[in-house]
Write a protein that holds these residues in place. Structure first.
Motif, PDB file in Angstrom:
ATOM      1  N   ALA A  58      63.439  69.353  80.580  1.00 32.39           N
ATOM      2  CA  ALA A  58      64.877  69.229  80.829  1.00 32.39           C
ATOM      3  C   ALA A  58      65.586  69.490  79.513  1.00 32.39           C
ATOM      4  CB  ALA A  58      65.217  67.848  81.366  1.00 32.39           C
ATOM      5  N   ARG A  59      66.516  70.419  79.542  1.00 35.87           N
ATOM      6  CA  ARG A  59      67.289  70.785  78.339  1.00 35.87           C
ATOM      7  C   ARG A  59      66.391  71.162  77.173  1.00 35.87           C
ATOM      8  NH1 ARG A  59      72.536  66.834  78.352  1.00 35.87           N
ATOM      9  NH2 ARG A  59      73.081  67.239  80.519  1.00 35.87           N
ATOM     10  N   GLY A  60      65.314  71.860  77.483  1.00 37.96           N
ATOM     11  CA  GLY A  60      64.411  72.339  76.442  1.00 37.96           C
ATOM     12  C   GLY A  60      63.450  71.300  75.890  1.00 37.96           C
ATOM     13  N   GLN A  61      63.491  70.088  76.411  1.00 37.86           N
ATOM     14  CA  GLN A  61      62.621  69.012  75.956  1.00 37.86           C
ATOM     15  C   GLN A  61      61.615  68.666  77.041  1.00 37.86           C
ATOM     16  OE1 GLN A  61      62.794  67.566  72.867  1.00 37.86           O
ATOM     17  NE2 GLN A  61      64.421  68.989  72.345  1.00 37.86           N
ATOM     18  N   VAL A  62      60.389  68.398  76.647  1.00 42.70           N
ATOM     19  CA  VAL A  62      59.369  67.975  77.601  1.00 42.70           C
ATOM     20  C   VAL A  62      59.572  66.494  77.889  1.00 42.70           C
ATOM     21  CG1 VAL A  62      56.907  67.713  78.031  1.00 42.70           C
ATOM     22  CG2 VAL A  62      57.734  69.701  76.774  1.00 42.70           C
ATOM     23  N   CYS A  63      59.677  66.152  79.175  1.00 42.87           N
ATOM     24  CA  CYS A  63      59.859  64.746  79.541  1.00 42.87           C
ATOM     25  C   CYS A  63      58.714  64.223  80.404  1.00 42.87           C
ATOM     26  CB  CYS A  63      61.201  64.544  80.230  1.00 42.87           C
ATOM     27  SG  CYS A  63      61.466  65.520  81.704  1.00 42.87           S
ATOM     28  N   GLY A  64      57.660  65.018  80.562  1.00 41.55           N
ATOM     29  CA  GLY A  64      56.511  64.600  81.347  1.00 41.55           C
ATOM     30  C   GLY A  64      55.673  65.789  81.755  1.00 41.55           C
ATOM     31  N   ALA A  65      54.808  65.572  82.734  1.00 41.15           N
ATOM     32  CA  ALA A  65      53.943  66.641  83.233  1.00 41.15           C
ATOM     33  C   ALA A  65      53.569  66.324  84.674  1.00 41.15           C
ATOM     34  CB  ALA A  65      52.685  66.758  82.380  1.00 41.15           C
ATOM     35  N   PHE A  66      53.229  67.366  85.420  1.00 41.03           N
ATOM     36  CA  PHE A  66      52.719  67.160  86.766  1.00 41.03           C
ATOM     37  C   PHE A  66      51.462  67.990  86.948  1.00 41.03           C
ATOM     38  CE2 PHE A  66      55.129  70.999  87.580  1.00 41.03           C
ATOM     39  CZ  PHE A  66      54.451  71.641  88.601  1.00 41.03           C
ATOM     40  N   ALA A  67      50.635  67.553  87.885  1.00 48.66           N
ATOM     41  CA  ALA A  67      49.361  68.238  88.124  1.00 48.66           C
ATOM     42  C   ALA A  67      49.301  68.704  89.572  1.00 48.66           C
ATOM     43  CB  ALA A  67      48.188  67.307  87.833  1.00 48.66           C
ATOM     44  N   LEU A  68      48.734  69.879  89.751  1.00 47.12           N
ATOM     45  CA  LEU A  68      48.436  70.412  91.064  1.00 47.12           C
ATOM     46  C   LEU A  68      46.939  70.627  91.092  1.00 47.12           C
ATOM     47  CD1 LEU A  68      49.485  71.545  93.751  1.00 47.12           C
ATOM     48  CD2 LEU A  68      49.605  73.768  92.649  1.00 47.12           C
ATOM     49  N   ILE A  69      46.273  69.984  92.030  1.00 47.81           N
ATOM     50  CA  ILE A  69      44.815  70.042  92.090  1.00 47.81           C
ATOM     51  C   ILE A  69      44.417  70.678  93.409  1.00 47.81           C
ATOM     52  CG2 ILE A  69      42.690  68.693  92.024  1.00 47.81           C
ATOM     53  CD1 ILE A  69      44.426  66.535  90.525  1.00 47.81           C
ATOM     54  N   GLY A  70      43.677  71.775  93.316  1.00 46.60           N
ATOM     55  CA  GLY A  70      43.239  72.488  94.511  1.00 46.60           C
ATOM     56  C   GLY A  70      41.809  72.116  94.869  1.00 46.60           C
ATOM     57  N   ILE A  71      41.369  72.664  95.952  1.00 44.27           N
ATOM     58  CA  ILE A  71      39.995  72.450  96.398  1.00 44.27           C
ATOM     59  C   ILE A  71      39.226  73.731  96.140  1.00 44.27           C
ATOM     60  CG2 ILE A  71      38.525  71.979  98.379  1.00 44.27           C
ATOM     61  CD1 ILE A  71      40.859  70.380  99.554  1.00 44.27           C
ATOM     62  N   GLY A  72      38.099  73.611  95.471  1.00 42.57           N
ATOM     63  CA  GLY A  72      37.296  74.790  95.163  1.00 42.57           C
ATOM     64  C   GLY A  72      37.794  75.491  93.916  1.00 42.57           C
ATOM     65  N   HIS A  73      37.362  76.689  93.733  1.00 45.02           N
ATOM     66  CA  HIS A  73      37.746  77.463  92.548  1.00 45.02           C
ATOM     67  C   HIS A  73      38.798  78.488  92.941  1.00 45.02           C
ATOM     68  CE1 HIS A  73      34.786  75.781  89.842  1.00 45.02           C
ATOM     69  NE2 HIS A  73      33.958  75.763  90.874  1.00 45.02           N
ATOM     70  N   VAL A  74      40.040  78.184  92.623  1.00 43.66           N
ATOM     71  CA  VAL A  74      41.174  79.049  92.923  1.00 43.66           C
ATOM     72  C   VAL A  74      41.563  79.766  91.644  1.00 43.66           C
ATOM     73  CG1 VAL A  74      43.597  79.076  93.645  1.00 43.66           C
ATOM     74  CG2 VAL A  74      41.987  77.490  94.712  1.00 43.66           C
ATOM     75  N   THR A  75      41.904  81.025  91.770  1.00 45.26           N
ATOM     76  CA  THR A  75      42.411  81.764  90.618  1.00 45.26           C
ATOM     77  C   THR A  75      43.931  81.729  90.673  1.00 45.26           C
ATOM     78  OG1 THR A  75      40.505  83.233  90.658  1.00 45.26           O
ATOM     79  CG2 THR A  75      42.417  83.979  89.447  1.00 45.26           C
ATOM     80  N   TRP A  76      44.540  81.237  89.617  1.00 45.33           N
ATOM     81  CA  TRP A  76      45.995  81.164  89.546  1.00 45.33           C
ATOM     82  C   TRP A  76      46.494  82.499  88.990  1.00 45.33           C
ATOM     83  CZ3 TRP A  76      47.637  76.787  91.780  1.00 45.33           C
ATOM     84  CH2 TRP A  76      46.790  75.684  91.782  1.00 45.33           C
ATOM     85  N   GLY A  77      47.256  83.231  89.772  1.00 49.10           N
ATOM     86  CA  GLY A  77      47.805  84.506  89.330  1.00 49.10           C
ATOM     87  C   GLY A  77      49.071  84.308  88.515  1.00 49.10           C
ATOM     88  N   ASP A  78      49.596  85.405  88.000  1.00 49.16           N
ATOM     89  CA  ASP A  78      50.823  85.349  87.201  1.00 49.16           C
ATOM     90  C   ASP A  78      51.987  84.761  87.989  1.00 49.16           C
ATOM     91  OD1 ASP A  78      49.545  86.445  85.001  1.00 49.16           O
ATOM     92  OD2 ASP A  78      50.201  88.490  85.448  1.00 49.16           O
TER      93      ASP A  78
END
Length: 82
Positions: free
Chosen positions: A41-61
């Motif tokens: 927010a406003r160029g400052q990091v205020c936390g993080a979130f995680a997305l967890i998939g099942i298996g081996h997924v390739t994250w594209g651009d």
């Protein structure tokens, strides 16, 4: 290192960690696909979130870009709420 430590690391560094992109002794091989993305927010990091998939997924651009946008939108929402 598990997911909670990855969340902390991303929140401190401000850069995403996405499974399959980086390796090293300090990054876990958790078996599943995951992406841990900073919330900003406003160029400052205020936390993080995680997305967890099942298996081996390739994250594209496009998926990586979308995750970063989601992190920014969450940050804007948090900023507006406080």
């Amino acid at each position: 290192m598990g997911y909670p430590l990855l969340l902390r690391r991303v929140a401190e560094v401000g850069a995403p960690v996405i499974s399959g992109e980086q390796s090293g002794p300090d990054l876990p091989d958790l078996g599943d696909a995951y992406a841990v993305v900073p919330i900003t927010a406003r160029g400052q990091v205020c936390g993080a979130f995680a997305l967890i998939g099942i298996g081996h997924v390739t994250w594209g651009d496009q998926e990586r870009y979308l995750l970063l946008l989601i992190g920014r939108e969450i940050g804007v929402s948090i900023e507006a709420a406080v």
